[in-house]
Design a protein around this motif. Structure first.
Motif, mmCIF file in Angstrom:
data_model
loop_
_atom_site.group_PDB
_atom_site.id
_atom_site.type_symbol
_atom_site.label_atom_id
_atom_site.label_comp_id
_atom_site.label_asym_id
_atom_site.label_seq_id
_atom_site.Cartn_x
_atom_site.Cartn_y
_atom_site.Cartn_z
ATOM 1 N N GLN A 1 -6.538 3.259 9.571
ATOM 2 C CA GLN A 1 -6.315 1.856 9.930
ATOM 3 C C GLN A 1 -4.834 1.506 9.914
ATOM 4 O O GLN A 1 -4.351 0.743 10.755
ATOM 5 C CB GLN A 1 -7.075 0.945 8.968
ATOM 6 C CG GLN A 1 -8.584 1.010 9.090
ATOM 7 C CD GLN A 1 -9.269 0.095 8.097
ATOM 8 O OE1 GLN A 1 -8.655 -0.823 7.537
ATOM 9 N NE2 GLN A 1 -10.554 0.344 7.857
ATOM 10 N N VAL B 1 -2.927 4.760 -2.860
ATOM 11 C CA VAL B 1 -4.101 5.279 -2.152
ATOM 12 C C VAL B 1 -3.882 6.750 -1.833
ATOM 13 O O VAL B 1 -2.813 7.129 -1.318
ATOM 14 C CB VAL B 1 -4.360 4.486 -0.845
ATOM 15 C CG1 VAL B 1 -5.552 5.077 -0.096
ATOM 16 C CG2 VAL B 1 -4.578 3.017 -1.138
ATOM 17 N N LYS C 1 -9.300 8.667 1.135
ATOM 18 C CA LYS C 1 -9.688 7.517 1.946
ATOM 19 C C LYS C 1 -9.071 7.647 3.334
ATOM 20 O O LYS C 1 -8.162 6.895 3.702
ATOM 21 C CB LYS C 1 -9.245 6.216 1.277
ATOM 22 C CG LYS C 1 -9.922 5.956 -0.067
ATOM 23 C CD LYS C 1 -9.502 4.622 -0.656
ATOM 24 C CE LYS C 1 -10.212 4.347 -1.967
ATOM 25 N NZ LYS C 1 -9.800 3.029 -2.554
ATOM 26 N N LEU D 1 -9.134 4.363 5.654
ATOM 27 C CA LEU D 1 -8.105 3.365 5.384
ATOM 28 C C LEU D 1 -6.746 3.835 5.888
ATOM 29 O O LEU D 1 -5.969 3.045 6.457
ATOM 30 C CB LEU D 1 -8.044 3.078 3.883
ATOM 31 C CG LEU D 1 -7.058 1.988 3.427
ATOM 32 C CD1 LEU D 1 -7.407 0.645 4.063
ATOM 33 C CD2 LEU D 1 -7.052 1.882 1.903
ATOM 34 N N TRP E 1 0.855 -1.183 0.000
ATOM 35 C CA TRP E 1 0.000 0.000 0.000
ATOM 36 C C TRP E 1 0.895 1.239 0.000
ATOM 37 O O TRP E 1 1.713 1.404 0.899
ATOM 38 C CB TRP E 1 -0.904 0.027 1.237
ATOM 39 C CG TRP E 1 -1.876 -1.118 1.318
ATOM 40 C CD1 TRP E 1 -1.652 -2.349 1.859
ATOM 41 C CD2 TRP E 1 -3.227 -1.121 0.853
ATOM 42 N NE1 TRP E 1 -2.775 -3.127 1.764
ATOM 43 C CE2 TRP E 1 -3.761 -2.400 1.152
ATOM 44 C CE3 TRP E 1 -4.045 -0.175 0.233
ATOM 45 C CZ2 TRP E 1 -5.077 -2.755 0.840
ATOM 46 C CZ3 TRP E 1 -5.345 -0.531 -0.079
ATOM 47 C CH2 TRP E 1 -5.857 -1.791 0.216
#
Length: 474
Positions: free
Chosen positions: A128, A117, A122, A125, A88
């Motif tokens: 997290q 991302v 977002k 996310l 990611w």
């Protein structure tokens, strides 16, 4: 769905009209038909090539240092993935160099994925993962998430960090390296006489590093994979030396880096392995003028897993002592670091003399061995190992902050600890790939000659050739 019937109707109409008007038999029609068929054949071949190119990828890296290819350690690790992993990248900007690197990983296995991302788009996310700033790169597998690095304009995604973090998170094992303390050794935390950069590099390679004070516990911890003794300034207690001996005899592994100005009283341990530390100082009078003669430069390495990929790379050791070995049953010794031969290098006995010169009978001619790797077969193999490993280097200064990241110094240390850990599947140090300078530097005279050739000489030769050809054919 209507395309095929439509084509069939047009073809039928052309055939019927051609027979009615007999224009199919005309020469112009036949020539046009041949041209049309040739055009359609070329278009069909181009379409087929495009289809194959879209379905199957073929890449060849023709650069000398394989700048655009993954290291063998990275390829093997990704191909042997047993569970899916995903990278990611929390960043709006998608750097093409980083994408190419990630694509190289993805091509090795269908179990490797990556995704960019936008942390602003977002935020849930990003929360997290605990993202604190744009550019953070995380590796995720089996609900485990680890930060790889932070990318920005000045720092691109590193294959070294990504592969080592991938190894750490997929192996599920912790390799522990203890650093002996209490005798003036180099410290793990930043400061004077620190090896914090070396410790951090080990942490990046999935090692857990901890200090060890043998004077307090009198035995090496059971979970120790490697013991590192980095430049002790004072002698060890007899009980500490005995604890290290017991550890090695039981299948343990140790890296001893002993400077020439110290006497750590490790003779009982070293004698068992057939190792002797020379008290003289290694000098290199043909080395770097900036570093000085007390800093031997090494470009020759022994044939060993630690140094197999070093080639003729440079490592250097400020204030080093030679390391000698004698044959011992069940022990195999391999020289690692070799200086240049005499008269470039020798072992100097008189370290206080203002004039540096070789004295026959007192000094020792090079080449000198500054580091050696040893393997000892165990008479009674343990459940985890059938041998003990030892690396002895006559210098510790090369691992200190500031010198660790120069040339191959860090690779010598990291590869030594990796080999000592006996994690045979653990990738050794992956050195950054550097593009070689292929620039041609011309002198002023060469530049003038090249420019004159392009502007005057070559056109003049062309005109002369054309004139001769005209004269011959007139």
């Amino acid at each position: 769905m209507l395309l095929i019937p439509g084509v069939a109707l047009i073809a039928a109409w052309i055939i019927i009209e051609g027979q009615r008007n007999n224009w199919l038999g005309q020469r112009s029609t036949q020539a046009g038909t041949n041209a049309l068929l040739a055009t359609l054949a070329v278009l069909a071949m181009l379409g087929l090539i495009n289809f194959i190119g879209a379905r199957y990828h073929l890449r060849t890296d023709l650069t000398e240092t394989q700048l655009f290819s993954l290291a063998p350690q990275s390829r093997e690790l990704v191909r042997n993935l047993k569970q899916p992993v995903k990278i990611w990248i929390f960043d709006v900007n998608q750097n093409p160099v980083d994408r190419d690197l990630l694509e190289n990983y993805r091509r090795q296995s269908s179990k490797f994925e990556y995704e960019y991302v936008d942390p602003q788009a977002k935020p849930g996310l990003a929360k997290q993962f605990g993202v604190k700033e744009a550019g953070e790169v995380y590796l995720e597998t089996n609900q485990q998430r680890k930060l790889v690095q932070v990318v920005n304009q000045s720092e691109r995604l590193s294959e070294i960090r990504l592969t080592n973090r991938l190894q750490q998170i997929t192996s599920g094992t912790s390799v522990k390296a203890y650093f002996l303390q209490g005798h003036g050794e180099s410290q793990l935390t930043a400061g004077e006489n620190s090896i914090s950069q070396a410790a951090k590099a080990l942490n990046d390679k999935s090692f857990t590093t901890e200090p060890l004070n043998l004077a307090q516990i009198s035995e090496v911890p059971k979970d120790a994979n490697v013991i590192v003794v980095a430049g002790p300034k004072r002698a060890l207690f007899d009980t500490e030396v005995k604890a290290l001996q017991n550890y090695l005899n039981g299948g343990g592994n140790a890296l001893l880096m002993i400077d020439p100005d110290t006497e750590p009283k490790l003779e009982p341990l070293l004698n068992e392995w057939g190792v002797k530390l020379d008290t003289r100082l290694a000098v290199d009078v043909a080395g770097s003028e900036a570093l000085g003669p007390a800093v031997p430069i090494v470009t020759e390495y022994g044939k060993h897993p630690i140094t197999k990929d070093f080639g003729n790379g440079i490592s250097f050791y400020r204030l080093a002592r030679p390391v000698d070995t004698t044959p011992v049953n069940n022990i195999q010794a391999t020289p690692l670091l070799l200086t240049r031969p005499y008269p470039s290098t020798w072992a100097e006995s008189d370290q206080k003399s203002e004039k540096l010169e070789f004295n026959e009978g007192q000094d020792r001619k090079g080449p000198l061995t500054l580091g050696v790797a040893l393997t000892k077969k165990l008479s009674t193999p343990t459940p985890t190992s059938g041998e003990s490993r030892l690396v002895v280097i006559g210098n510790s200064d090369f691992t200190t902050d500031g010198l660790f990241q120069q040339q191959l110094n860090g690779d010598v240390f990291l590869n030594s600890v990796s080999w000592l850990s006996q994690q045979d599947q653990q990738p050794l140090s992956i050195r950054p790939k550097e593009q070689k300078n292929r620039r041609v530097n011309l002198s002023v005279a060469q530049t003038v000659l090249l420019r004159s050739s392009a502007l005057f000489i070559l056109p003049f030769v062309g005109f002369i050739g054309a004139g001769l050809l005209w004269w011959q054919r007139r």
